[in-house]
Design a protein around this motif. Structure first.
Motif, PDB file in Angstrom:
ATOM      1  N   LEU A  57       0.837  -1.200   0.000  1.00 12.78           N
ATOM      2  CA  LEU A  57       0.000   0.000   0.000  1.00 12.78           C
ATOM      3  C   LEU A  57       0.870   1.247   0.000  1.00 12.78           C
ATOM      4  O   LEU A  57       2.048   1.199   0.364  1.00 12.78           O
ATOM      5  N   ASP A  58       0.267   2.355  -0.340  1.00 13.62           N
ATOM      6  CA  ASP A  58       0.912   3.660  -0.193  1.00 13.62           C
ATOM      7  C   ASP A  58       0.994   3.981   1.295  1.00 13.62           C
ATOM      8  O   ASP A  58       0.036   3.785   2.028  1.00 13.62           O
TER       9      ASP A  58
ATOM     10  N   ALA B  78       1.168   7.060   3.018  1.00 14.85           N
ATOM     11  CA  ALA B  78       1.042   8.492   2.738  1.00 14.85           C
ATOM     12  C   ALA B  78       1.826   9.369   3.700  1.00 14.85           C
ATOM     13  O   ALA B  78       2.304  10.430   3.321  1.00 14.85           O
TER      14      ALA B  78
ATOM     15  N   GLY C 108       1.504  10.722  -0.409  1.00 12.03           N
ATOM     16  CA  GLY C 108       0.436  10.261  -1.295  1.00 12.03           C
ATOM     17  C   GLY C 108       0.897   9.921  -2.699  1.00 12.03           C
ATOM     18  O   GLY C 108       0.096   9.616  -3.569  1.00 12.03           O
TER      19      GLY C 108
ATOM     20  N   TYR D 232       2.138   7.351  -4.033  1.00 15.04           N
ATOM     21  CA  TYR D 232       1.829   6.023  -4.561  1.00 15.04           C
ATOM     22  C   TYR D 232       0.339   5.674  -4.521  1.00 15.04           C
ATOM     23  O   TYR D 232      -0.052   4.612  -4.971  1.00 15.04           O
ATOM     24  N   ARG D 233      -0.476   6.532  -3.989  1.00 12.04           N
ATOM     25  CA  ARG D 233      -1.916   6.243  -3.844  1.00 12.04           C
ATOM     26  C   ARG D 233      -2.548   5.842  -5.177  1.00 12.04           C
ATOM     27  O   ARG D 233      -3.368   4.937  -5.238  1.00 12.04           O
ATOM     28  N   GLN D 234      -2.156   6.504  -6.250  1.00 15.29           N
ATOM     29  CA  GLN D 234      -2.735   6.228  -7.575  1.00 15.29           C
ATOM     30  C   GLN D 234      -2.468   4.801  -8.060  1.00 15.29           C
ATOM     31  O   GLN D 234      -3.146   4.310  -8.950  1.00 15.29           O
TER      32      GLN D 234
ATOM     33  N   GLU E 261      -2.538   2.067  -6.047  1.00 18.59           N
ATOM     34  CA  GLU E 261      -3.238   1.069  -5.248  1.00 18.59           C
ATOM     35  C   GLU E 261      -4.338   0.404  -6.068  1.00 18.59           C
ATOM     36  O   GLU E 261      -4.969   1.030  -6.911  1.00 18.59           O
TER      37      GLU E 261
ATOM     38  N   ARG F  20      -5.628  -2.967  -1.482  1.00 15.76           N
ATOM     39  CA  ARG F  20      -6.433  -2.374  -0.400  1.00 15.76           C
ATOM     40  C   ARG F  20      -6.948  -3.418   0.579  1.00 15.76           C
ATOM     41  O   ARG F  20      -7.467  -3.065   1.642  1.00 15.76           O
TER      42      ARG F  20
ATOM     43  N   GLN G 147      -3.083  -2.306   6.827  1.00 16.51           N
ATOM     44  CA  GLN G 147      -2.362  -1.016   6.807  1.00 16.51           C
ATOM     45  C   GLN G 147      -1.805  -0.782   8.203  1.00 16.51           C
ATOM     46  O   GLN G 147      -2.503  -0.951   9.202  1.00 16.51           O
TER      47      GLN G 147
ATOM     48  N   CYS H 209       1.574   4.563   9.108  1.00 18.93           N
ATOM     49  CA  CYS H 209       1.332   5.153   7.785  1.00 18.93           C
ATOM     50  C   CYS H 209       0.099   6.043   7.753  1.00 18.93           C
ATOM     51  O   CYS H 209      -0.123   6.744   6.784  1.00 18.93           O
TER      52      CYS H 209
END
Length: 136
Positions: free
Chosen positions: A108-109, A111, A116, A118-120, A122, A127, A131, A135
């Motif tokens: 996962l990202d 953040a 953030g 790497y969020r795009q 995921e 998911r 987590q 993070c």
């Protein structure tokens, strides 16, 4: 004597800040920690499962297939966590290894450390991974 040890540690830390390290991946500890020519590097901004958590062993195997014994380069931030330098690592074709792991559903990202970035990448699969509180 204590002053000498502290001085060496501080100067060693600053020597690694903002520096490229290149070499072959000699060991994969887990999906977010690799060793480059035996130098431990924690992938900055990547939240991967621990080996005893759901998906941890599979994520490690995925990372081993991707880069074990392959040449990589890592941009080190100068930060350290435990015995690991923190950095962003790239394959020989300049692909961001952290982004690849997240895009493949293996991490996962994080953040808090990535901002953030790497969020795009995921996926539905990523998911489902646990987590970690650091993070959030």
């Amino acid at each position: 004597m204590i002053f000498l040890v502290v001085a060496l540690t501080v100067s060693g830390l600053s020597a690694m800040a903002g520096q490229w390290v290149e070499g072959r991946v000699t060991h994969v500890r887990d999906v977010d920690t690799i060793e480059v020519s035996n130098l431990p590097v924690r992938l900055n901004g990547v939240d991967g499962p621990e080996l005893d958590e759901r998906g941890g062993q599979a994520a490690k195997r995925w990372m081993q297939k991707l880069i074990l014994r392959e040449p990589v380069k890592c941009w080190l931030t100068g930060d350290k966590t435990y015995d690991r330098w923190v950095g962003t690592c790239y394959t020989s074709s300049d692909a961001d290894i952290g982004a690849l792991a997240i895009q493949a559903g293996q991490a996962l990202d994080c953040a808090r450390y990535s901002g953030g970035k790497y969020r795009q990448f995921e996926t539905q699969e990523s998911r489902r991974l646990p987590q970690h509180g650091y993070c959030r």
